[in-house]
Design an enzyme around this catalytic site. Structure first.
Site, PDB file in Angstrom:
ATOM      1  N   ARG A 201      -6.039 -14.188   2.416  1.00  0.00           N
ATOM      2  CA  ARG A 201      -7.384 -13.711   2.783  1.00  0.00           C
ATOM      3  C   ARG A 201      -8.106 -14.621   3.765  1.00  0.00           C
ATOM      4  NH1 ARG A 201      -8.093 -11.092  -2.886  1.00  0.00           N
ATOM      5  NH2 ARG A 201      -7.434  -8.994  -2.281  1.00  0.00           N
TER       6      ARG A 201
ATOM      7  N   THR B  37     -10.573  -3.941   0.417  1.00  0.00           N
ATOM      8  CA  THR B  37     -11.826  -3.600   1.089  1.00  0.00           C
ATOM      9  C   THR B  37     -12.899  -4.591   0.678  1.00  0.00           C
ATOM     10  OG1 THR B  37     -12.563  -2.225  -0.719  1.00  0.00           O
ATOM     11  CG2 THR B  37     -11.263  -1.125   0.982  1.00  0.00           C
TER      12      THR B  37
ATOM     13  N   GLY C 130     -24.817  -3.346  26.814  1.00  0.00           N
ATOM     14  CA  GLY C 130     -25.384  -2.045  27.148  1.00  0.00           C
ATOM     15  C   GLY C 130     -24.318  -1.063  27.602  1.00  0.00           C
TER      16      GLY C 130
ATOM     17  N   GLU D 280      -6.402  -5.639   3.394  1.00  0.00           N
ATOM     18  CA  GLU D 280      -6.213  -6.740   2.443  1.00  0.00           C
ATOM     19  C   GLU D 280      -7.346  -6.772   1.414  1.00  0.00           C
ATOM     20  OE1 GLU D 280      -3.944  -9.780   5.292  1.00  0.00           O
ATOM     21  OE2 GLU D 280      -4.271 -10.480   3.259  1.00  0.00           O
TER      22      GLU D 280
ATOM     23  N   THR E 181       0.811  -1.217   0.000  1.00  0.00           N
ATOM     24  CA  THR E 181       0.000   0.000   0.000  1.00  0.00           C
ATOM     25  C   THR E 181       0.850   1.276   0.000  1.00  0.00           C
ATOM     26  OG1 THR E 181      -1.665  -1.206   1.213  1.00  0.00           O
ATOM     27  CG2 THR E 181      -1.858   1.183   1.242  1.00  0.00           C
ATOM     28  N   GLU E 182       0.386   2.259  -0.764  1.00  0.00           N
ATOM     29  CA  GLU E 182       0.998   3.591  -0.746  1.00  0.00           C
ATOM     30  C   GLU E 182      -0.119   4.608  -0.616  1.00  0.00           C
ATOM     31  OE1 GLU E 182       3.416   4.071  -4.207  1.00  0.00           O
ATOM     32  OE2 GLU E 182       4.676   2.343  -3.719  1.00  0.00           O
TER      33      GLU E 182
ATOM     34  N   SER F 175      -6.423  -0.032  -3.063  1.00  0.00           N
ATOM     35  CA  SER F 175      -7.181  -0.991  -3.867  1.00  0.00           C
ATOM     36  C   SER F 175      -6.656  -1.031  -5.296  1.00  0.00           C
ATOM     37  CB  SER F 175      -8.655  -0.593  -3.867  1.00  0.00           C
ATOM     38  OG  SER F 175      -9.162  -0.665  -2.545  1.00  0.00           O
TER      39      SER F 175
END
Lengths: 399, 385, 259
Positions: B242, B365, B339, B363, B125-126, B131
């Site tokens: 995954r 969306t 609650g 990993e 990721t960057e 995605s």
């Protein structure tokens, strides 16, 4: 050897099934059947049978032939730094009563370095005879030399009953002695009495984590030996007019031999009172919710001038060190007042404090077992109750 | 319930459960609060051989597969989804090596990973490429016997704590996704540094950092597969990892369900435990059913991976998407059942709810997952004609 | 170094409850576990092996099902396991138990014998010192730290009421350990798999050539005459209400009766 069901006598009532702590008994064709794989021969079922249908046969090949040769009750006194420890006076209290019941004398054994001056104290506290073994090498407790001296003395003098404190020293010493003279030993007795019929020592102690009590006998061997935890028996008061004999025992070279030695004693000074000696104990448990609330316990203890205790749950959670733990795996305490705060009262905790004179329980759950033994019970959240109680106690005690 | 586990898988479950109960529960709140890395738990996991469960025996592993890994991840996540991630993210960083590494590379790196001596991480990721993998800006330029890396990776789990990084960089910008390549970069390599630690909503016991490459020179033999294989490496890695994320989500959901059941049996209102009220009962029943359905899907996906099935993208995506959606729903409902208590940090369910959210995001969306599922459906449909 | 660790399988007494109606033990669901103090003994044994080499043998006496406890000990790092299982051992009190175990240990060979300080079902703390006495070797009880072992000597810290003593002893030695000594590790996967395969050596009284009158019920000077549930103590006054109310009520009781 072994256990048998007398088929003619068994009526299939099932009482033994309930009595067996090991789940070893079942019914087969309406007759009790014992699973040998599970049975540990503990004997619990024998007494439960109203029809004498369960027979346990014991044959003691090397039993003591002449039981009458054994007389008198002995107490093994404990000394540290030349000072007699209070557990010894508790044992003398118990021992005095047993000796009177048996119409015999109460003896005490004292081992140490230059210790004979202390022997008088044991006489004032009920001993008729004190055996003193002195030597410079006996200054500190030593497993090997102490046990040898005691075993030799028992062989020679043949006491009928020997009592020892269930302390760090006592628990290390007395099992070695029992093996050397081959006799029975019962640990941590909470009650000792003489059976009026047989004259045997009835040694009652908690078992299964305090869930049940067991009375143990040592019929065919002598002496009958038992240990008692500190604070379980009441100390005997001194009587300045009492007289007795002091007998010096000379340890031999062999007696003194040992493969272990104490290099030093490191005393760990605690900021708070030792719980075993305190008159008032304030104890905290899981109900405090977290370590951040433990100061509430400390503050109430301070207001009372008492000591801080804890349940196993609080110790296991790391809220307070183990030395504060009260209960089966911690210390037994017997203060004048015990305040259990947020402690539910598991049996393991109760066995460690239930002989306290007055028990105050504070707990949110009205059904908590601690209330069953409490003199006074307060249903409420400890975190709210404690600060108010501490304030009130401070005010009263200031007057 | 009998899930047909092997004896070894049952052992993994038993060990992780013990670690969770005895070691993780007492510290999870602390790590959630401080955000420190749970090295003490990592040490326990490595001593218990957990890091090697999915790795082949010849590299010091226990010889299990994806299902073994999922069982460990699920069980640990039941107690803390954040702490479990130190293990699961190492798996993610290791899969590229396992799938595309040469014999030499595997021999060099896998034994230390299997023993838990070294952690791994995956750097894809960057800031402009999540995605959309094609947007990767980090470059790797070949110079003699080396590649020179430049660029910044964002939100990398285990960043800074791991020793071994699988990094995706572009070796040919013109080719977009087809110009990506995968590399192994070791911590301590010159020009390789770490950015600030992110302050996250959940999984706070897990560390997330930037990886910064400034003329970072790595030996050319550190490439995984060949030049241009980076997109493939990533996709195949995700296919296999995954089910792991799904297992993490599943564990979090189960943990929340357990808490909800426990609380509702103890909590007294109107002189009855709240578990006796149908409103609560129906919620619990729905939660449990969803968790069980997710579990079946997760195990099936893991088993498909272990069977070497050809196309696992769809089932992997289904497992990840469904289990993480269930985790979000179940943890939210658990907070509701507890609650006021559920909203407080004194009880673990609010943390579980925060932890669950990320499983719908990372990993790939859940929108991307749905895309993958749909794509595969359409492809399958087309092949029937 | 030959390290022998004695373990006992016990019912988890923290799980044992009394049925309030029948006043008997509720046994259902009570698991059999390794005596918790013995876990520290196993861990210390494994640590000694890791430091000095040698092997750790775990030994236990009891019925066949104790195999499970011994296998668990293997999964925690022990190398070999011996189960002394024989109907002739049943009914042994601490004297007979320590005799039987000492004979089993003699067969195994030993430099250091490690026991937990006591078992949670009996709480006697007698078997460890009893074994040492039967083997005529020195003992150090309540050990919270082993400082060193070399030149055939061990230096250890023994917990006593006011702190601890530093005790030196020659080898072979028997020590009993308290829970301050270490933090037991959890089982590993490799350990568990090894435990599954390890053969548990079964020893009977005949293998030991032991005089049967010295073990089991016949070799036990003590026996249980009766077992009963402790009488319930009468509950006292219970205060309920607001915090202010209950504190006020308690304080007035205390003032009247105690302080």
């Amino acid at each position: 050897m072994g256990i048998e069901i007398e088929i003619e006598k068994c009526v299939g009532c099932g009482a033994c099934i309930k009595a067996c702590p090991y789940n070893a008994i079942s019914m087969r064709d309406k007759i009790a059947y014992i699973d040998e794989e599970k049975c540990t021969l503990c004997g619990a079922c024998v007494e439960s049978c109203k029809f004498d249908a369960i027979i346990m046969r014991v044959h003691h090949e090397d039993a003591v032939r002449d039981l009458t040769a054994y007389k008198n009750v002995w107490v093994v006194a404990e000394q540290k730094k030349g000072e007699i420890q209070s557990v010894s006076y508790e044992l003398l209290g118990a021992g005095r009563k047993l000796a009177d019941d048996r119409n015999s004398k109460l003896g005490a054994v004292l081992i140490g370095k230059e210790i004979h001056k202390q022997a008088e104290k044991l006489i004032k506290r009920g001993a008729d005879k004190v055996y003193v073994a002195e030597h410079k090498d006996l200054e500190y407790f030593n497993d090997e030399s102490y046990s040898r001296i005691l075993a030799n003395l028992i062989r020679k003098e043949k006491p009928e009953i020997v009592l020892t404190g269930a302390t760090a020293i006592g628990r290390a010493l007395i099992p070695r002695v029992a093996v050397q003279i081959k006799t029975g030993l019962t640990a941590d007795c909470t009650s000792l009495a003489v059976d009026p019929d047989s004259g045997l020592l009835l040694q009652t102690r908690p078992a299964f984590g305090g869930n049940i009590m067991a009375t143990i006998l040592c019929r065919d061997y002598r002496p009958q030996m038992a240990t008692v935890r500190h604070k379980v028996m009441k100390e005997i008061e001194p009587d300045p007019s009492r007289k007795g004999d002091i007998i010096t025992v000379k340890p031999t070279e062999t007696d003194l031999k040992s493969r272990t030695r104490v290099l030093k004693l490191v005393e760990e000074i605690e900021s708070t009172l030792n719980i075993a000696e305190a008159d008032i104990i304030v104890s905290g448990g899981r109900g405090l919710k977290g370590p951040e609330n433990f100061h509430l316990i400390e503050e109430l203890a301070k207001a009372f001038g008492g000591a801080v205790g804890a349940s196993r749950a609080a110790v296991d959670a790391g809220w307070i060190p183990y030395s504060h733990q009260v209960g089966q795996t911690g210390k037994t305490v017997c203060p004048k007042m015990y305040i259990a705060c947020g402690i539910s009262g598991a049996i393991q905790h109760k066995v460690g404090m239930q002989s306290s004179d007055c028990i105050i329980a504070i707990n949110k759950d009205p059904n908590a077992p601690i209330f069953e033994i409490a003199t006074y019970g307060v249903v409420g959240d400890v975190v709210e109750v404690l600060p108010k109680l501490t304030d009130a106690v401070k005010k009263i005690l200031k007057k | 319930m009998n899930y047909g586990f092997t004896e070894e898988q049952l052992m993994i479950q038993e060990i992780c459960d013990k670690i969770g109960k005895e070691k993780i529960v007492p510290v999870r709140e602390k790590y959630d609060e401080t955000g420190d890395f749970p090295w003490d738990i990592v040490k326990i996991l490595s001593e218990s051989d957990i890091f090697g469960v999915y790795l082949p025996e010849e590299y010091g592993g226990m010889g299990g597969g994806c299902l073994d890994m999922c069982i460990a991840t699920e069980t640990l996540s039941k107690y803390c989804g954040g702490i479990a991630l130190a293990f699961a993210a190492t798996g993610l960083g290791t899969y590229p090596l396992l799938l595309y590494g040469s014999e030499q590379q595997k021999k060099k790196y896998l034994p230390d990973i299997a023993s838990g001596k070294k952690l791994a991480a995956f750097g894809l990721t960057e800031s402009n490429a999540g995605s959309d993998v094609g947007g990767i800006q980090t470059t790797a330029v070949k110079k003699g016997d080396y590649y020179i890396l430049n660029g910044t990776k964002q939100w990398i789990t285990n960043g800074g704590e791991a020793e071994i990084y699988s990094v995706i960089a572009s070796t040919n910008k013109a080719k977009g996704a087809r110009g990506l390549s995968a590399f192994i970069v070791e911590k301590g390599t010159e020009g390789f540094s770490f950015g600030k630690k992110e302050n996250k909503m959940g999984i706070r016991a897990s560390v997330t950092r930037e990886l910064v490459f400034e003329d970072c020179k790595i030996p050319k033999e550190n490439i995984l597969g060949r030049e241009g294989a980076g997109f493939m490496v990533s996709m195949k890695t995700f296919d296999k990892s995954r089910p792991g994320v799904a297992a993490q989500a599943l564990g979090i959901a189960q943990g929340a369900l357990d808490e909800a059941v426990k609380f509702s049996r103890q909590r007294i209102q109107f002189e009855k435990p709240i578990a006796s009220f149908q409103g609560v009962q129906f919620m619990l029943a729905d939660m449990a059913t969803k968790v069980e359905a997710a579990r079946t899907l997760v195990y099936q996906a893991a088993r498909e991976v272990d069977l070497g099935s050809k196309n696992i993208s769809k089932i992997s995506a289904m497992a990840k998407m469904y289990a993480s959606d269930v985790a979000m729903e179940v943890t939210t409902d658990a907070v509701q059942i507890l609650g006021g208590s559920g909203y407080m940090k004194e009880y673990p369910v609010e943390k579980m709810m925060r932890d669950a959210k990320i499983t719908q995001i990372y990993e790939g969306t859940n929108q991307i997952q749905r895309g993958i599922i749909a794509m595969n459906l359409i492809k399958e449909g087309a092949s029937l004609e | 170094m030959n390290i022998v660790v004695c373990i006992k399988q016990v019912p988890d007494t923290t799980e044992v409850r009394i049925d309030p109606k029948t006043n008997t033990l509720i046994r259902e669901g009570v698991a059999s576990i390794i005596n918790p103090f013995d876990l520290y003994a196993i861990e210390e044994g494994v640590r000694l092996k890791e430091k000095f080499g040698g092997k750790v043998t775990v030994i236990s006496m009891g019925p066949k099902q104790v195999e499970n406890a011994l296998r668990e000990a293997i999964s925690l790092g022990a190398d070999e396991a011996v189960l002394m299982s024989d109907r002739a051992f049943a009914g042994s009190d601490t004297l007979a138990t320590s005799l039987a175990l000492s004979e089993g240990i003699r067969k195994t060979g030993f430099d250091v014998i490690i026991c937990g300080k006591q078992a949670i079902d009996g709480d006697t703390a007698q078997v460890g010192p009893g074994i040492a006495a039967h083997l005529d070797i020195p003992q150090i009880t309540y050990v919270k730290k082993i400082e060193s072992i070399n030149d055939g000597k061990i230096l250890a810290e023994r917990m006593v009421e006011e702190g601890y003593e530093v005790v030196e002893s020659t080898l072979p030695v028997l020590i009993t350990v308290v829970k301050e000594i270490n933090e037991p590790r959890l089982p590993s996967l490799k350990g568990k798999m090894k435990a599954k395969k390890t053969e548990i050596k079964i020893i009977t009284s005949e293998d030991l050539g032991i005089d049967k009158t010295k073990i089991g019920l016949d070799g036990s000077p003590t026996w249980v005459m009766k077992i009963f549930t402790p009488p319930k103590k009468e509950g006292g006054k219970i205060f309920e209400g607001s915090t202010e109310e209950v504190v006020a009520k308690l304080v007035s009781e205390l003032q009247d009766n105690l302080i």
